[in-house]
Motif scaffolding. Structure first.
Motif, short mmCIF file in Angstrom:
data_model
loop_
_atom_site.label_atom_id
_atom_site.label_comp_id
_atom_site.label_asym_id
_atom_site.label_seq_id
_atom_site.Cartn_x
_atom_site.Cartn_y
_atom_site.Cartn_z
N VAL A 83 44.93 51.82 39.52
CA VAL A 83 43.92 52.31 38.58
C VAL A 83 44.36 52.03 37.15
N LEU A 84 45.64 52.27 36.86
CA LEU A 84 46.16 52.04 35.52
C LEU A 84 46.11 50.56 35.14
N VAL A 85 46.52 49.69 36.06
CA VAL A 85 46.49 48.26 35.77
C VAL A 85 45.07 47.78 35.53
N ALA A 86 44.12 48.29 36.34
CA ALA A 86 42.72 47.91 36.15
C ALA A 86 42.20 48.42 34.80
N ALA A 87 42.58 49.65 34.43
CA ALA A 87 42.09 50.24 33.19
C ALA A 87 42.74 49.65 31.95
N LEU A 88 44.04 49.34 32.04
CA LEU A 88 44.79 48.86 30.88
C LEU A 88 44.93 47.34 30.86
N GLY A 89 44.29 46.67 31.80
CA GLY A 89 44.46 45.23 31.93
C GLY A 89 44.11 44.45 30.68
N PHE A 90 43.20 44.99 29.85
CA PHE A 90 42.81 44.29 28.61
C PHE A 90 44.00 44.12 27.67
N MET A 91 45.06 44.92 27.85
CA MET A 91 46.22 44.86 26.96
C MET A 91 47.10 43.65 27.25
N GLY A 92 47.02 43.13 28.47
CA GLY A 92 47.93 42.07 28.88
C GLY A 92 49.20 42.64 29.49
N ASN A 93 49.92 41.83 30.25
CA ASN A 93 51.08 42.32 31.00
C ASN A 93 52.20 42.86 30.11
N LEU A 94 52.43 42.22 28.96
CA LEU A 94 53.55 42.63 28.12
C LEU A 94 53.30 43.98 27.45
N PHE A 114 55.55 49.46 35.83
CA PHE A 114 56.31 48.27 35.48
C PHE A 114 56.59 47.36 36.68
N MET A 115 56.56 47.91 37.89
CA MET A 115 56.94 47.11 39.07
C MET A 115 56.07 45.87 39.26
N PRO A 116 54.73 45.98 39.34
CA PRO A 116 53.94 44.75 39.49
C PRO A 116 53.97 43.87 38.26
N LEU A 117 54.12 44.48 37.08
CA LEU A 117 54.19 43.71 35.84
C LEU A 117 55.46 42.87 35.81
N ASN A 118 56.55 43.43 36.28
CA ASN A 118 57.83 42.72 36.36
C ASN A 118 57.67 41.43 37.16
N ASP A 119 57.10 41.55 38.37
CA ASP A 119 56.93 40.37 39.22
C ASP A 119 55.94 39.37 38.61
N ALA A 120 54.85 39.88 38.04
CA ALA A 120 53.84 38.99 37.47
C ALA A 120 54.40 38.21 36.28
N ILE A 121 55.13 38.89 35.40
CA ILE A 121 55.72 38.22 34.23
C ILE A 121 56.77 37.21 34.69
N ASP A 166 42.79 33.22 42.49
CA ASP A 166 42.80 32.96 41.05
C ASP A 166 44.06 33.62 40.47
N PRO A 167 44.79 32.94 39.57
CA PRO A 167 46.00 33.54 38.98
C PRO A 167 45.75 34.88 38.31
N SER A 168 44.54 35.08 37.79
CA SER A 168 44.23 36.34 37.10
C SER A 168 44.19 37.53 38.07
N GLU A 169 44.12 37.24 39.38
CA GLU A 169 44.06 38.32 40.36
C GLU A 169 45.45 38.78 40.82
N VAL A 170 46.49 38.06 40.42
CA VAL A 170 47.83 38.35 40.94
C VAL A 170 48.30 39.74 40.53
N THR A 171 48.26 40.05 39.22
CA THR A 171 48.77 41.34 38.76
C THR A 171 47.99 42.50 39.36
N ARG A 172 46.65 42.37 39.38
CA ARG A 172 45.84 43.46 39.95
C ARG A 172 46.12 43.65 41.43
N THR A 173 46.30 42.55 42.16
CA THR A 173 46.55 42.68 43.60
C THR A 173 47.95 43.21 43.86
#
Length: 398
Positions: A62-73, A114-121, A340-347
């Motif tokens: 939910v947080l990643v979907a809501a805050l996704g506009f901010m970008g991974n960093l 941070f866990m999915p963001l770590n892998d995505a970055i 699509d690469p844009s779906e990686v972080t959300r998934t």
């Protein structure tokens, strides 16, 4: 991104992972001892306390979907700020049990975000054809500095410098300092890298195509209970060992992991996801069954603390905890099947939430299994969950 900027970003992110690994090693990795020595909980309470600790993992998608506009960093900056708040309160303010649970939740919310963001970055920074190798190198950095943290914990508690009885819990306070430094480096990355596109679609993402990934994360949610809760509880509760012994074992785990992580990364590039999932399942089946057998004998009084078999328990503990090095296989699989690469972080965040639904269910259930039937059945249940890795491998093309 130019090659020079990519290399600079890789160095900065490696430093971020080093600092967050130190913070985790000085904080969350000694929570079991903190709960035991400060709040004197039993095995059932230890299972139930995982609910506020692991429920943030469910909120992650939910947080990643809501805050996704901010970008991974920028999301990573928010995540580490939450970790910082939790460590400050638990480190300096000596909270009561109820207050501790609240700030344990806040700390855990940051860690899980941070866990999915770590892998995505990490995968975003990889060169083409070297995703597995890059994941392995970053995992190696994380493991190396987790080992450094374990050395500090061992020396700190063995010499009396660290204590859970002091007004300021020094390892938590030091973890807060390293987390603050990680935030500074993440902000530097934001300013030095071109801004990526944020997530435009804020709906939660579920696809039938990604079912193999959801299956391995479901299995991982059960298996991580062994690493985080019940394997350490064997050492702490059945062997009566303190934070210094757990830290010494953690040093051995991370020393082995520093070598193993890059090896798994290279094997992943060479062998592919399917074979690596089968190898992971085999490793879990063997290591968990051995640990369960030894822990069952220990609980039954077959051998005691001074028996040479105790050293086998320590060895089995190391093998059990090392299974986490295979986690990069799951992230790599998700990237390889993404539409699509844009779906990686959300998934990845959805997978983390699936993982933690299982964690919240499994922790109290396993605690009750331990009390009702014995510790060996806890490890047997976790071992059987590896069948999901086998099923996911069967659904994967290569």
């Amino acid at each position: 991104m130019t090659q020079q900027k990519r290399q600079q970003a890789v160095r900065l992110f490696a430093a971020v992972l080093a600092l967050t690994a130190l913070a985790n090693g000085l904080g969350s990795n000694i929570f079991s001892n903190y709960f035991n020595e400060v709040f004197h909980i039993d095995s059932v309470q230890r299972g139930f306390i995982e609910i506020p600790r692991e429920s943030p993992g469910i909120l992650c998608m939910v947080l990643v979907a809501a805050l996704g506009f901010m970008g991974n960093l920028w999301m990573s900056v928010v995540a580490q700020a939450l970790v910082l708040v939790g460590l400050i309160v638990m480190g300096w303010m000596s909270p009561g049990y109820g207050t501790m649970l609240v700030f344990l939740f806040i700390h855990s919310l940051g860690m899980h975000l941070f866990m999915p963001l770590n892998d995505a970055i990490s995968m975003d920074l990889a060169e083409k054809g070297k995703v597995g190798e890059t994941l392995g190198k970053f995992k190696g950095v994380n493991t190396l500095f987790s080992m450094v943290a374990a050395v500090l914990v061992f020396l700190g508690f063995r010499t009396g410098l660290f204590s859970f009885e002091a007004g300021t819990i020094l390892p938590f306070a030091l973890g807060a300092v390293t987390t603050a430094a990680a935030i500074v480096l993440l902000v530097m990355m934001v300013r030095s890298m071109p801004r990526g596109e944020g997530v435009k679609n804020h709906k939660l993402l579920f696809r039938k195509r990604y079912m193999p990934y959801y299956m391995v994360t479901l299995a991982n949610g059960c298996q991580k209970r062994i690493k985080i809760v019940f394997a350490p509880w064997v050492i702490i509760n059945l062997l009566g060992q303190g934070a210094d012994t757990v830290a010494l074992l953690t040093i051995v785990v991370h020393l082995a992991g520093t070598w193993l992580a890059p090896v798994i990364g290279r094997m992943l590039d060479r062998l592919g996801v399917k074979k690596m999932l089968l190898l992971e399942a085999l490793y879990i089946a063997v290591s968990f069954s051995v640990m369960g057998w030894l822990a069952g004998m220990l609980a039954g009084g077959t051998f005691g603390l001074r028996d040479p078999l105790t050293w086998l328990v320590y060895g089995a503990y190391v093998l059990c905890v090392l299974f986490e090095q295979f986690n990069m296989v799951h992230s790599y699989m998700m990237r390889s099947i993404a539409l699509d690469p844009s779906e990686v972080t959300r998934t990845l965040s959805v997978g983390l939430s699936v993982d933690h639904v299982m964690a919240i269910i499994a922790s109290p259930v396993m605690g009750m299994i331990w009390k009702a039937w014995g510790v060996q059945y806890v490890f047997a249940a976790a071992m059987l969950s590896a069948l999901l890795q086998v099923a996911a491998a069967a659904m994967t093309e290569k």
